[in-house]
Design a protein around this motif. Structure first.
Motif, short mmCIF file in Angstrom:
data_model
loop_
_atom_site.label_atom_id
_atom_site.label_comp_id
_atom_site.label_asym_id
_atom_site.label_seq_id
_atom_site.Cartn_x
_atom_site.Cartn_y
_atom_site.Cartn_z
N VAL A 183 -0.70 4.40 -9.37
CA VAL A 183 -2.01 3.76 -9.43
C VAL A 183 -2.82 3.89 -7.80
O VAL A 183 -4.06 4.46 -7.83
CB VAL A 183 -2.54 3.31 -9.95
CG1 VAL A 183 -2.34 3.62 -11.87
CG2 VAL A 183 -2.07 2.01 -9.46
N HIS A 184 -2.47 3.54 -6.65
CA HIS A 184 -2.71 3.53 -5.42
C HIS A 184 -2.81 4.57 -4.78
O HIS A 184 -2.73 4.48 -3.29
CB HIS A 184 -2.70 2.32 -4.59
CG HIS A 184 -1.42 1.77 -4.92
ND1 HIS A 184 -0.79 1.66 -5.99
CD2 HIS A 184 0.02 1.74 -3.75
CE1 HIS A 184 0.84 1.53 -5.52
NE2 HIS A 184 1.25 1.19 -4.11
N ARG A 202 0.66 -1.18 0.16
CA ARG A 202 -0.53 -0.37 0.08
C ARG A 202 0.57 0.78 -0.12
O ARG A 202 0.47 2.24 -0.52
CB ARG A 202 -1.34 0.43 1.12
CG ARG A 202 -1.82 0.87 1.32
CD ARG A 202 -3.19 0.50 2.07
NE ARG A 202 -2.39 0.00 3.42
CZ ARG A 202 -2.68 -0.63 4.14
NH1 ARG A 202 -2.93 -1.28 4.26
NH2 ARG A 202 -1.98 -0.73 5.62
N SER A 203 1.74 1.26 0.70
CA SER A 203 3.52 2.47 1.06
C SER A 203 3.77 1.98 -0.50
O SER A 203 4.18 4.00 -0.73
CB SER A 203 3.28 2.10 2.10
OG SER A 203 2.34 1.68 3.60
N GLY A 247 -14.80 4.05 -8.48
CA GLY A 247 -14.87 5.05 -7.69
C GLY A 247 -13.95 6.67 -7.58
O GLY A 247 -13.54 7.40 -7.50
N GLU A 248 -12.80 5.38 -6.99
CA GLU A 248 -11.33 6.49 -6.78
C GLU A 248 -10.51 5.95 -7.37
O GLU A 248 -8.87 6.63 -7.10
CB GLU A 248 -11.34 5.91 -5.24
CG GLU A 248 -12.00 6.20 -4.23
CD GLU A 248 -12.25 5.17 -3.14
OE1 GLU A 248 -10.78 4.69 -2.56
OE2 GLU A 248 -12.61 5.51 -2.20
N ARG A 249 -11.42 5.22 -8.78
CA ARG A 249 -9.87 5.33 -9.64
C ARG A 249 -9.33 6.39 -10.65
O ARG A 249 -10.11 7.49 -10.33
CB ARG A 249 -9.84 4.87 -10.68
CG ARG A 249 -9.90 2.68 -9.79
CD ARG A 249 -10.35 1.84 -11.26
NE ARG A 249 -10.42 0.47 -10.49
CZ ARG A 249 -10.65 -0.65 -10.73
NH1 ARG A 249 -10.55 -0.27 -11.94
NH2 ARG A 249 -10.91 -1.46 -10.08
N ARG A 250 -8.14 7.39 -10.58
CA ARG A 250 -7.53 8.41 -11.61
C ARG A 250 -6.43 7.74 -12.29
O ARG A 250 -5.96 9.35 -12.36
CB ARG A 250 -7.26 9.09 -10.03
CG ARG A 250 -6.17 8.51 -9.40
CD ARG A 250 -6.08 9.66 -8.19
NE ARG A 250 -4.16 8.61 -7.66
CZ ARG A 250 -3.27 9.60 -7.79
NH1 ARG A 250 -3.22 10.92 -8.10
NH2 ARG A 250 -2.54 9.05 -7.33
N SER A 251 -7.35 7.11 -13.10
CA SER A 251 -6.17 7.50 -14.78
C SER A 251 -6.32 8.67 -15.45
O SER A 251 -4.98 8.07 -16.01
CB SER A 251 -6.74 6.13 -15.55
OG SER A 251 -7.29 4.53 -14.44
N PHE A 262 -5.48 -4.14 -9.62
CA PHE A 262 -4.64 -5.28 -8.77
C PHE A 262 -4.57 -4.98 -7.57
O PHE A 262 -4.27 -5.89 -7.02
CB PHE A 262 -3.41 -5.26 -9.76
CG PHE A 262 -2.27 -5.71 -8.63
CD1 PHE A 262 -2.22 -7.51 -8.76
CD2 PHE A 262 -1.36 -5.13 -8.05
CE1 PHE A 262 -1.33 -7.80 -8.06
CE2 PHE A 262 -0.69 -5.84 -7.84
CZ PHE A 262 -0.05 -7.59 -7.80
N TYR A 263 -4.47 -3.37 -7.25
CA TYR A 263 -4.58 -2.89 -5.65
C TYR A 263 -5.48 -2.60 -5.19
O TYR A 263 -5.94 -1.99 -4.65
CB TYR A 263 -4.00 -1.55 -6.17
CG TYR A 263 -2.27 -1.46 -5.85
CD1 TYR A 263 -1.19 -1.98 -4.81
CD2 TYR A 263 -1.22 -1.91 -7.58
CE1 TYR A 263 -0.28 -1.80 -4.91
CE2 TYR A 263 -0.12 -1.71 -7.13
CZ TYR A 263 -0.07 -1.90 -6.48
OH TYR A 263 1.96 -2.65 -5.53
#
Ligand code: ADP
Ligand code: ADP
Length: 229
Positions: free
Chosen positions: A154-155, A82-83, A115-119, A109-110
């Motif tokens: 991405v995460h 995550r970090s 709704g939180e993706r920011r591609s 994958f993460y």
């Protein structure tokens, strides 16, 4: 507390045919302060990739410790995942995926909720918005490198780790990548990168650790180090 704390870290690769394996790291200790751009500088074979791969969870250490905000990486792999965002040295994309798909897959994958993706924002940030739906195989080397950075973000990891981000790239692309790394750092991301270019470490990094033959030679703020040379 530092973002990353490395203590007496050693790595011996498995030997072949009863021979002793290569001791790639011989007991390395350093801290990566939060908010900095930290450079691991050293020649080929020094052990830089081994260190990065231990941080990425791709290589198991032999002894010592590697912690992210106080959490041991081996004991808390989810926390590490995550970090940290990893920008690997090798460019590996499915040639028939588009940049948008590469980022959406990585977000999946993460476990980043839709709704939180920011591609789209990430493509904008690495100046690939106009290549959103192009096949990855049609991108230039520079575009692929920038896509790798977006993929690692991405995460929204607080730490970005880049393995030789500018090895073998031309001057113009090097400038672009420096600018990108600097921008992300200004937005609050702690950066660790490896390089064998002294000039790159000097220009980009707040702090430089020099590593050679698996040993840490020095670890200082760039200003102090440059004053010595
Ligand atoms: P750098 O990234 O600084 O070039 P590496 O970490 O790739 O250095 O390599 C450090 C040493 O470990 C080198 O001698 C290299 O040959 C050896 N090494 C790296 N990966 C492996 C591996 N998977 N198996 C055995 N030896 C390895
Ligand atoms: P594979 O299925 O090829 O073994 P993984 O499932 O391990 O790949 O990883 C999927 C993607 O996530 C790959 O692009 C890989 O580079 C990336 N990845 C794996 N581990 C990490 C990590 N700790 N941090 C960032 N990216 C990672």
């Amino acid at each position: 507390e530092p973002a990353i704390r490395i203590r007496d870290l050693a790595k011996r690769y498995a030997g072949v045919g009863g021979e002793e394996g290569k001791l790639a790291l011989k007991g390395v200790s350093f801290d990566v302060p939060q908010g900095q751009i930290f450079g691991l500088l050293g020649p080929n074979g020094a052990g830089k990739s081994t260190l990065i791969n231990i941080l990425a969870g791709l290589v198991m250490k032999t002894s010592g410790s590697a912690e992210i905000w106080g959490f041991d990486i081996d004991a808390h792999p989810r926390n590490a995942k995550r970090s940290i965002g990893i920008v690997p040295q090798e460019i590996v994309f499915d040639p028939f995926f588009t940049p948008f798909e590469v980022l959406e897959n990585q977000a999946g994958f993460y476990g980043v909720p839709r709704g939180e993706r920011r591609s789209a924002d990430l493509l904008e940030a690495v100046r690939l918005a106009d290549k959103r739906d192009a096949y990855a195989r049609t991108l230039s080397g520079g575009m692929k490198r920038r896509l790798l950075v977006a993929k690692a973000m991405v995460h929204s990891p607080p730490i970005l780790v880049l393995d030789e981000p500018t090895a073998g790239v031309d001057v113009e692309l090097r400038r672009q990548l420096w600018e990108l790394v600097t921008r992300l750092n200004r937005e609050g991301v702690t950066v660790v990168l490896t390089t064998h270019y002294l000039e790159e470490a000097e220009q980009l990094c707040d702090r430089i650790a020099i590593i050679n033959h698996g040993e840490l030679i020095t670890d200082k703020p760039t200003r102090e180090l440059v004053g010595m040379m």
